[in-house]
Enzyme design. Structure first.
Site, PDB file in Angstrom:
ATOM      1  N   SER A   1       0.812  -1.225   0.000  1.00  0.00           N
ATOM      2  CA  SER A   1       0.000   0.000   0.000  1.00  0.00           C
ATOM      3  C   SER A   1       0.839   1.267   0.000  1.00  0.00           C
ATOM      4  CB  SER A   1      -0.885  -0.016   1.256  1.00  0.00           C
ATOM      5  OG  SER A   1      -1.457   1.246   1.477  1.00  0.00           O
TER       6      SER A   1
ATOM      7  N   GLU B   1       0.214   3.552   1.825  1.00  0.00           N
ATOM      8  CA  GLU B   1       0.302   3.955   3.234  1.00  0.00           C
ATOM      9  C   GLU B   1       1.693   3.684   3.799  1.00  0.00           C
ATOM     10  OE1 GLU B   1      -2.023   5.354   5.728  1.00  0.00           O
ATOM     11  OE2 GLU B   1      -2.638   6.127   3.794  1.00  0.00           O
TER      12      GLU B   1
ATOM     13  N   TYR C   1      -1.715   0.197  10.577  1.00  0.00           N
ATOM     14  CA  TYR C   1      -1.960  -0.430   9.270  1.00  0.00           C
ATOM     15  C   TYR C   1      -0.734  -0.282   8.365  1.00  0.00           C
ATOM     16  CZ  TYR C   1      -3.710  -0.944   4.487  1.00  0.00           C
ATOM     17  OH  TYR C   1      -3.866  -1.317   3.173  1.00  0.00           O
TER      18      TYR C   1
HETATM   19  P1  NAP Z   1     -11.459  -4.725   1.710  1.00  0.00           P
HETATM   20  O1  NAP Z   1     -12.611  -4.440   0.807  1.00  0.00           O
HETATM   21  O2  NAP Z   1     -11.464  -4.154   3.090  1.00  0.00           O
HETATM   22  O3  NAP Z   1     -11.313  -6.316   1.806  1.00  0.00           O
HETATM   23  C1  NAP Z   1     -10.518  -6.903   2.809  1.00  0.00           C
HETATM   24  C2  NAP Z   1     -10.688  -8.408   2.707  1.00  0.00           C
HETATM   25  O4  NAP Z   1      -9.889  -9.018   3.733  1.00  0.00           O
HETATM   26  C3  NAP Z   1     -12.130  -8.892   2.936  1.00  0.00           C
HETATM   27  O5  NAP Z   1     -12.401  -9.929   2.035  1.00  0.00           O
HETATM   28  C4  NAP Z   1     -12.072  -9.442   4.357  1.00  0.00           C
HETATM   29  O6  NAP Z   1     -13.001 -10.464   4.621  1.00  0.00           O
HETATM   30  C5  NAP Z   1     -10.663 -10.030   4.346  1.00  0.00           C
HETATM   31  N1  NAP Z   1     -10.178 -10.305   5.694  1.00  0.00           N
HETATM   32  C6  NAP Z   1     -10.134  -9.478   6.764  1.00  0.00           C
HETATM   33  N2  NAP Z   1      -9.649 -10.128   7.831  1.00  0.00           N
HETATM   34  C7  NAP Z   1      -9.386 -11.394   7.437  1.00  0.00           C
HETATM   35  C8  NAP Z   1      -8.893 -12.546   8.108  1.00  0.00           C
HETATM   36  N3  NAP Z   1      -8.549 -12.539   9.388  1.00  0.00           N
HETATM   37  N4  NAP Z   1      -8.747 -13.690   7.388  1.00  0.00           N
HETATM   38  C9  NAP Z   1      -9.095 -13.719   6.071  1.00  0.00           C
HETATM   39  N5  NAP Z   1      -9.578 -12.671   5.391  1.00  0.00           N
HETATM   40  C10 NAP Z   1      -9.723 -11.513   6.071  1.00  0.00           C
HETATM   41  O7  NAP Z   1     -10.085  -4.270   1.027  1.00  0.00           O
HETATM   42  P2  NAP Z   1      -9.788  -3.939  -0.504  1.00  0.00           P
HETATM   43  O8  NAP Z   1     -10.028  -2.499  -0.732  1.00  0.00           O
HETATM   44  O9  NAP Z   1     -10.428  -4.953  -1.361  1.00  0.00           O
HETATM   45  O10 NAP Z   1      -8.196  -4.125  -0.535  1.00  0.00           O
HETATM   46  C11 NAP Z   1      -7.605  -5.378  -0.844  1.00  0.00           C
HETATM   47  C12 NAP Z   1      -6.202  -5.410  -0.274  1.00  0.00           C
HETATM   48  O11 NAP Z   1      -5.433  -4.356  -0.842  1.00  0.00           O
HETATM   49  C13 NAP Z   1      -6.104  -5.215   1.231  1.00  0.00           C
HETATM   50  O12 NAP Z   1      -5.027  -5.982   1.695  1.00  0.00           O
HETATM   51  C14 NAP Z   1      -5.794  -3.737   1.381  1.00  0.00           C
HETATM   52  O13 NAP Z   1      -5.121  -3.496   2.600  1.00  0.00           O
HETATM   53  C15 NAP Z   1      -4.907  -3.525   0.174  1.00  0.00           C
HETATM   54  N6  NAP Z   1      -4.900  -2.186  -0.394  1.00  0.00           N
HETATM   55  C16 NAP Z   1      -6.064  -1.577  -0.704  1.00  0.00           C
HETATM   56  C17 NAP Z   1      -6.038  -0.329  -1.288  1.00  0.00           C
HETATM   57  C18 NAP Z   1      -7.315   0.376  -1.691  1.00  0.00           C
HETATM   58  O14 NAP Z   1      -7.264   1.589  -1.920  1.00  0.00           O
HETATM   59  N7  NAP Z   1      -8.431  -0.333  -1.815  1.00  0.00           N
HETATM   60  C19 NAP Z   1      -4.799   0.288  -1.574  1.00  0.00           C
HETATM   61  C20 NAP Z   1      -3.628  -0.383  -1.248  1.00  0.00           C
HETATM   62  C21 NAP Z   1      -3.683  -1.634  -0.672  1.00  0.00           C
HETATM   63  P3  NAP Z   1     -14.487 -10.175   5.243  1.00  0.00           P
HETATM   64  O15 NAP Z   1     -15.324  -9.782   4.076  1.00  0.00           O
HETATM   65  O16 NAP Z   1     -14.867 -11.452   5.839  1.00  0.00           O
HETATM   66  O17 NAP Z   1     -14.312  -9.055   6.215  1.00  0.00           O
HETATM   67  O1  F7E Z   2      -9.222   8.008   4.049  1.00  0.00           O
HETATM   68  C1  F7E Z   2      -9.696  11.443   5.277  1.00  0.00           C
HETATM   69  C2  F7E Z   2      -8.744  10.555   6.042  1.00  0.00           C
HETATM   70  O2  F7E Z   2     -10.214   5.896   4.915  1.00  0.00           O
HETATM   71  C3  F7E Z   2      -8.732   8.883   3.063  1.00  0.00           C
HETATM   72  C4  F7E Z   2      -7.322   2.073   2.337  1.00  0.00           C
HETATM   73  O3  F7E Z   2      -7.819   1.380   1.216  1.00  0.00           O
HETATM   74  O4  F7E Z   2      -6.124   3.595   0.950  1.00  0.00           O
HETATM   75  C5  F7E Z   2      -7.089   3.523   1.968  1.00  0.00           C
HETATM   76  O5  F7E Z   2      -6.653   4.205   3.128  1.00  0.00           O
HETATM   77  C6  F7E Z   2      -8.514  10.259   3.663  1.00  0.00           C
HETATM   78  C7  F7E Z   2      -7.704  10.273   4.969  1.00  0.00           C
HETATM   79  O6  F7E Z   2      -8.535   5.831   3.002  1.00  0.00           O
HETATM   80  C8  F7E Z   2     -12.973  11.078   6.786  1.00  0.00           C
HETATM   81  O7  F7E Z   2      -8.244  11.220   7.200  1.00  0.00           O
HETATM   82  C9  F7E Z   2     -11.645  12.708   6.237  1.00  0.00           C
HETATM   83  O8  F7E Z   2      -6.790  11.327   4.922  1.00  0.00           O
HETATM   84  O9  F7E Z   2     -10.789   6.657   2.593  1.00  0.00           O
HETATM   85  P1  F7E Z   2      -9.784   6.550   3.658  1.00  0.00           P
HETATM   86  P2  F7E Z   2      -6.995   5.751   3.404  1.00  0.00           P
HETATM   87  O10 F7E Z   2      -6.773   5.990   4.845  1.00  0.00           O
HETATM   88  O11 F7E Z   2      -6.250   6.619   2.450  1.00  0.00           O
HETATM   89  C10 F7E Z   2      -4.836   3.044   1.288  1.00  0.00           C
HETATM   90  C11 F7E Z   2      -3.931   3.170   0.083  1.00  0.00           C
HETATM   91  C12 F7E Z   2      -4.925   1.677   1.828  1.00  0.00           C
HETATM   92  O12 F7E Z   2      -4.028   0.866   1.660  1.00  0.00           O
HETATM   93  C13 F7E Z   2      -6.040   1.401   2.774  1.00  0.00           C
HETATM   94  O13 F7E Z   2      -6.281   0.004   2.898  1.00  0.00           O
HETATM   95  O14 F7E Z   2      -9.789  10.813   3.996  1.00  0.00           O
HETATM   96  N1  F7E Z   2     -11.036  11.549   5.878  1.00  0.00           N
HETATM   97  N2  F7E Z   2     -12.835  12.430   6.799  1.00  0.00           N
HETATM   98  C14 F7E Z   2     -11.832  10.526   6.205  1.00  0.00           C
HETATM   99  N3  F7E Z   2     -11.678   9.203   6.030  1.00  0.00           N
HETATM  100  C15 F7E Z   2     -12.690   8.402   6.454  1.00  0.00           C
HETATM  101  N4  F7E Z   2     -12.568   7.066   6.264  1.00  0.00           N
HETATM  102  N5  F7E Z   2     -13.823   8.887   7.046  1.00  0.00           N
HETATM  103  C16 F7E Z   2     -14.013  10.227   7.234  1.00  0.00           C
HETATM  104  O15 F7E Z   2     -15.027  10.641   7.765  1.00  0.00           O
END
Ligand code: NAP
Ligand code: F7E
Length: 349
Positions: A127, A129, A151
């Site tokens: 990520s 992050e 995270y």
């Molecule tokens: P998501 O919608 O939150 O999906 C997370 C998945 O992980 C769900 O299927 C969840 O299952 C599963 N999970 C959670 N705890 C688990 C456990 N203990 N054992 C097995 N499975 C478990 O995330 P996403 O947006 O699809 O992202 C996919 C991956 O990419 C994640 O690793 C995330 O951190 C990473 N990532 C995401 C982004 C983004 O912007 N979306 C960016 C960079 C990296 P349940 O449905 O049962 O909860």
């Molecule tokens: O926050 C601000 C918050 O929770 C984005 C995950 O997929 O991308 C995701 O992480 C921004 C932050 O995503 C609210 O403070 C303001 O600056 O949508 P987010 P994230 O933290 O960027 C990365 C790449 C991953 O890997 C992660 O798995 O939005 N913000 N107000 C808020 N965010 C939330 N959630 N809720 C608010 O009310």
């Protein structure tokens, strides 16, 4: 027929990747946790023919079993506690799942995969992050890490483990350093979907306002459907490597609000947005923007959906879903009335 095992198949990316792999002729196996996971029906509907295996990233024997049954050519480790905000409140669980979960999947491959690990291809969902308090802009594969949340720290651990198993055991292991990617399937806890859904509900008279935290942070937002294609491309190369996947554009939460509200004809959204200290983070990642030149040159990958199109797609999808809910039940879904899951959160530490 190639065989793929996906952890996190019930999540946003798991669903898009499962669809993509079935479309490309794969037999898809998906790890599902819990004794009665409510998302199973959605996975089975969207990923036809998927074989679901019970397992959990905190339980090594279940992962060994999943590898033994699926005998995968490719493993995509997408499972994680992925919500940054939650990672301060459940830091140990985040470490166990998002960090140690990577170790367990890799060990399951070693234990169940026999001596020849080069046969299996492994993708780790790393990520942006990890860059956190960024040392350079834009961020690229060589940018040093400075994670700002439990995270981010857990993802950094998973990233280095992936590199280490590649170097130690010759595993074809890739780490995708993906920047934020969104879609109508995004969880309602993330800011894009929280806003798209609130905007839809406000425009339909189902909600008065939305409570948010920091509006100044900036993210590089792309479309999840584009990003899972980059994951697949990484595993089709001759040699394993790590790639940044991003659009190269950064936008603030304010700009997100501008585009989302404009979609329903509201130009001045100030009366609809409240500031709530619960949604500010103990340590913020102020600005992210990625340089995906390497992915473009080596993988031939580029994003197809831009920021405006993405936000409008999400607002339109939420409008359709909310309208359907109202016409079906005569009222809004109870879980969505005052902001869904976020309603029950206590203040961040
Ligand atoms: P998501 O919608 O939150 O999906 C997370 C998945 O992980 C769900 O299927 C969840 O299952 C599963 N999970 C959670 N705890 C688990 C456990 N203990 N054992 C097995 N499975 C478990 O995330 P996403 O947006 O699809 O992202 C996919 C991956 O990419 C994640 O690793 C995330 O951190 C990473 N990532 C995401 C982004 C983004 O912007 N979306 C960016 C960079 C990296 P349940 O449905 O049962 O909860
Ligand atoms: O926050 C601000 C918050 O929770 C984005 C995950 O997929 O991308 C995701 O992480 C921004 C932050 O995503 C609210 O403070 C303001 O600056 O949508 P987010 P994230 O933290 O960027 C990365 C790449 C991953 O890997 C992660 O798995 O939005 N913000 N107000 C808020 N965010 C939330 N959630 N809720 C608010 O009310």
């Amino acid at each position: 027929m190639p065989r793929a095992l996906i952890t996190g198949i019930t999540g946003q990316d798991g669903l898009y990747l499962g669809e993509l792999l079935v479309g490309r002729g794969y037999e898809v196996f998906g790890l599902v946790r819990g004794q009665s996971n409510p998302k199973v029906a959605t996975v089975e509907r969207l990923v036809p023919g998927v074989v679901l295996l019970e397992g959990d990233l905190t339980d090594l024997p279940s992962l060994i079993g999943a590898v033994e049954i699926s005998q995968p050519d490719e493993v995509y480790n997408l499972g994680a506690i992925s919500f940054v905000g939650l990672s301060w409140k459940q830091a140990e669980l985040t470490g166990e799942t998002t960090g140690m979960g990577v170790l367990r999947v890799l060990e399951a491959l070693r234990i169940a995969g026999g001596n020849d690990l080069s046969r299996v291809r492994f993708y780790q969902a790393s990520s942006s992050e990890m860059f956190g308090k960024v040392r350079e802009t834009p961020q690229r594969e060589t940018t040093p890490f400075h994670p700002r949340s439990p995270y981010g720290v857990a993802k950094t651990f998973g990233h280095y483990l992936t590199v280490n198993y590649r170097e130690s055991y010759g595993l074809f292991a890739c780490s995708g350093m993906l920047f934020n990617h969104e879609s109508p399937r995004r969880g309602i806890e993330f800011v894009t979907r929280k806003i798209s859904r609130a905007v839809a509900r406000i425009s339909l008279g189902l909600q008065d306002s939305v409570s948010l935290g920091n509006l100044e942070s900036r993210r590089d937002w792309g479309f999840a459907g584009d990003y899972v294609d980059a994951m697949w491309r990484m595993l089709q190369q001759d040699t394993p490597d790590d790639f940044v996947v991003a659009t190269g554009e950064t936008h603030s939460i304010r700009e997100l609000l501008d585009v989302a509200f404009a979609r329903v004809g509201i130009e001045d959204w100030s009366g609809y947005v409240r500031s709530d200290p619960r949604f500010f983070r103990p340590a913020e990642v102020d600005v992210l923007v990625g340089d995906a030149s390497k992915a473009r040159e080596v993988l031939g990958w580029k994003p197809r959906v831009g920021f405006h199109e993405l936000v409008e797609m999400m607002v339109d999808a939420d409008l359709a879903a909310e309208r359907a809910e109202v016409s079906h039940t005569g009222s809004a879904h109870p879980d969505t009335v005052v902001g869904g899951l976020e309603r029950n959160w206590t203040a961040a530490p």
